[in-house]
Motif scaffolding. Sequence first.
Motif, PDB file in Angstrom:
ATOM      1  N   PHE A  47      52.560  52.195 -62.862  1.00 23.79           N
ATOM      2  CA  PHE A  47      52.190  51.737 -61.820  1.00 23.79           C
ATOM      3  C   PHE A  47      50.517  51.405 -62.653  1.00 23.79           C
ATOM      4  N   LYS A  48      50.672  49.667 -62.246  1.00 21.71           N
ATOM      5  CA  LYS A  48      48.775  49.612 -62.745  1.00 21.71           C
ATOM      6  C   LYS A  48      48.686  48.793 -61.961  1.00 21.71           C
ATOM      7  N   LEU A  49      46.845  49.630 -61.648  1.00 20.08           N
ATOM      8  CA  LEU A  49      46.137  49.038 -60.870  1.00 20.08           C
ATOM      9  C   LEU A  49      44.937  48.456 -61.565  1.00 20.08           C
ATOM     10  N   SER A  50      44.015  47.259 -61.309  1.00 20.57           N
ATOM     11  CA  SER A  50      43.514  46.604 -61.987  1.00 20.57           C
ATOM     12  C   SER A  50      42.334  45.464 -61.296  1.00 20.57           C
ATOM     13  N   HIS A  51      42.735  46.062 -59.818  1.00 24.70           N
ATOM     14  CA  HIS A  51      41.442  45.565 -58.565  1.00 24.70           C
ATOM     15  C   HIS A  51      41.344  45.971 -57.813  1.00 24.70           C
ATOM     16  N   PRO A  52      40.283  46.371 -57.371  1.00 26.12           N
ATOM     17  CA  PRO A  52      39.908  47.289 -55.988  1.00 26.12           C
ATOM     18  C   PRO A  52      40.246  46.715 -55.122  1.00 26.12           C
ATOM     19  N   SER A  53      41.053  45.612 -54.557  1.00 22.04           N
ATOM     20  CA  SER A  53      41.843  45.379 -53.153  1.00 22.04           C
ATOM     21  C   SER A  53      43.108  46.109 -52.828  1.00 22.04           C
ATOM     22  N   LYS A  54      43.565  47.118 -54.103  1.00 20.06           N
ATOM     23  CA  LYS A  54      44.185  47.668 -54.405  1.00 20.06           C
ATOM     24  C   LYS A  54      44.756  48.809 -53.689  1.00 20.06           C
ATOM     25  N   GLY A  55      45.501  49.701 -53.758  1.00 18.85           N
ATOM     26  CA  GLY A  55      45.392  51.058 -53.787  1.00 18.85           C
ATOM     27  C   GLY A  55      46.872  52.237 -54.135  1.00 18.85           C
ATOM     28  N   ALA A  72      36.761  52.161 -67.265  1.00 20.26           N
ATOM     29  CA  ALA A  72      37.533  52.091 -65.989  1.00 20.26           C
ATOM     30  C   ALA A  72      37.066  52.882 -65.129  1.00 20.26           C
ATOM     31  N   CYS A  73      37.165  52.827 -64.075  1.00 16.05           N
ATOM     32  CA  CYS A  73      36.593  53.688 -62.546  1.00 16.05           C
ATOM     33  C   CYS A  73      37.804  53.571 -61.543  1.00 16.05           C
ATOM     34  N   LEU A  74      37.941  55.174 -61.419  1.00 13.43           N
ATOM     35  CA  LEU A  74      38.977  55.188 -59.958  1.00 13.43           C
ATOM     36  C   LEU A  74      38.019  56.315 -59.464  1.00 13.43           C
ATOM     37  N   ILE A  75      38.073  55.480 -58.040  1.00  6.22           N
ATOM     38  CA  ILE A  75      37.648  56.245 -56.833  1.00  6.22           C
ATOM     39  C   ILE A  75      39.545  57.194 -56.200  1.00  6.22           C
ATOM     40  N   CYS A  76      39.495  58.359 -56.369  1.00  9.92           N
ATOM     41  CA  CYS A  76      40.757  59.023 -55.366  1.00  9.92           C
ATOM     42  C   CYS A  76      39.817  59.700 -53.993  1.00  9.92           C
ATOM     43  N   VAL A  77      40.670  59.440 -53.157  1.00  6.67           N
ATOM     44  CA  VAL A  77      40.469  60.132 -51.819  1.00  6.67           C
ATOM     45  C   VAL A  77      41.310  60.721 -51.639  1.00  6.67           C
ATOM     46  N   SER A  78      41.096  62.171 -50.799  1.00  4.24           N
ATOM     47  CA  SER A  78      42.350  63.254 -51.232  1.00  4.24           C
ATOM     48  C   SER A  78      42.392  63.293 -50.143  1.00  4.24           C
ATOM     49  N   SER A  79      43.214  64.379 -49.561  1.00  8.14           N
ATOM     50  CA  SER A  79      43.398  65.263 -47.475  1.00  8.14           C
ATOM     51  C   SER A  79      42.903  65.907 -47.704  1.00  8.14           C
ATOM     52  N   THR A  80      42.900  67.212 -48.776  1.00  7.88           N
ATOM     53  CA  THR A  80      42.479  69.149 -48.379  1.00  7.88           C
ATOM     54  C   THR A  80      40.834  69.010 -49.718  1.00  7.88           C
ATOM     55  N   LEU A  81      40.758  69.889 -49.355  1.00  2.55           N
ATOM     56  CA  LEU A  81      38.999  70.244 -50.458  1.00  2.55           C
ATOM     57  C   LEU A  81      39.404  70.743 -51.616  1.00  2.55           C
ATOM     58  N   TYR A  82      39.444  70.591 -52.238  1.00  2.00           N
ATOM     59  CA  TYR A  82      39.506  71.429 -53.958  1.00  2.00           C
ATOM     60  C   TYR A  82      40.128  72.883 -54.080  1.00  2.00           C
ATOM     61  N   ASN A  83      40.801  72.927 -54.484  1.00  2.00           N
ATOM     62  CA  ASN A  83      41.150  73.928 -54.812  1.00  2.00           C
ATOM     63  C   ASN A  83      41.841  74.376 -55.901  1.00  2.00           C
ATOM     64  N   PRO A  84      41.986  74.836 -56.697  1.00  2.00           N
ATOM     65  CA  PRO A  84      42.201  75.525 -57.943  1.00  2.00           C
ATOM     66  C   PRO A  84      43.429  75.916 -57.710  1.00  2.00           C
ATOM     67  N   ASN A  85      44.132  76.882 -56.717  1.00  2.00           N
ATOM     68  CA  ASN A  85      44.601  77.385 -56.798  1.00  2.00           C
ATOM     69  C   ASN A  85      45.970  76.508 -56.089  1.00  2.00           C
ATOM     70  N   ALA A  86      45.832  75.450 -55.759  1.00  2.00           N
ATOM     71  CA  ALA A  86      46.553  74.649 -54.864  1.00  2.00           C
ATOM     72  C   ALA A  86      47.411  73.908 -56.271  1.00  2.00           C
ATOM     73  N   TYR A  87      47.471  73.446 -57.101  1.00  2.00           N
ATOM     74  CA  TYR A  87      47.472  72.340 -57.994  1.00  2.00           C
ATOM     75  C   TYR A  87      48.749  72.906 -58.973  1.00  2.00           C
ATOM     76  N   ILE A  88      49.887  72.430 -59.708  1.00  2.00           N
ATOM     77  CA  ILE A  88      50.982  72.838 -60.333  1.00  2.00           C
ATOM     78  C   ILE A  88      50.519  71.992 -61.511  1.00  2.00           C
ATOM     79  N   LYS A  89      50.283  73.113 -62.495  1.00  2.00           N
ATOM     80  CA  LYS A  89      49.682  72.084 -63.863  1.00  2.00           C
ATOM     81  C   LYS A  89      50.604  72.633 -65.135  1.00  2.00           C
ATOM     82  N   ASN A  90      51.703  72.866 -64.834  1.00  2.00           N
ATOM     83  CA  ASN A  90      52.538  73.570 -66.361  1.00  2.00           C
ATOM     84  C   ASN A  90      54.112  72.739 -65.505  1.00  2.00           C
ATOM     85  N   PHE A  91      54.661  71.667 -66.017  1.00  2.00           N
ATOM     86  CA  PHE A  91      55.476  70.616 -65.616  1.00  2.00           C
ATOM     87  C   PHE A  91      56.827  71.466 -65.246  1.00  2.00           C
ATOM     88  N   ASN A  92      57.240  72.008 -66.538  1.00  2.00           N
ATOM     89  CA  ASN A  92      58.431  72.810 -66.480  1.00  2.00           C
ATOM     90  C   ASN A  92      58.653  73.628 -64.977  1.00  2.00           C
TER      91      ASN A  92
END
Length: 97
Positions: A47-55, A72-92
């Motif tokens: 996906f390519k985002l280049s206008h603030p009218s699209k998310g 560039a500047c992104l704004i991100c809206v998340s459904s949960t509070l930050y929790n470092p244990n809720a990330y999957i950082k290993n692709f495998n």
Amino acid sequence: RVYWIYDTPEDVVRGNHAHKNDEQVIVCITGQAEIEVINPQQQALFFKLSHPSKGLYIPKLHWKNIKLSKGACLICVSSTLYNPNAYIKNFNEFINL
């Protein structure tokens, strides 16, 4: 939760993770973002985002990689509070889910 991503050098890829429970909407308010999303079936979508009218909605358990243009500047809206244990950082680990 809402957060911004900005001042990222052009040669740096952001993201490189998936969320166990978090859903997100990402909007590029300035510049351009190229976003690769890999779904649980290992299909890559681009996906390519280049206008603030699209998310972009990113469901939980989807891997994402983000490249930003200079200034560039992104704004991100998340459904949960930050929790470092809720990330999957290993692709495998993500593939094996």
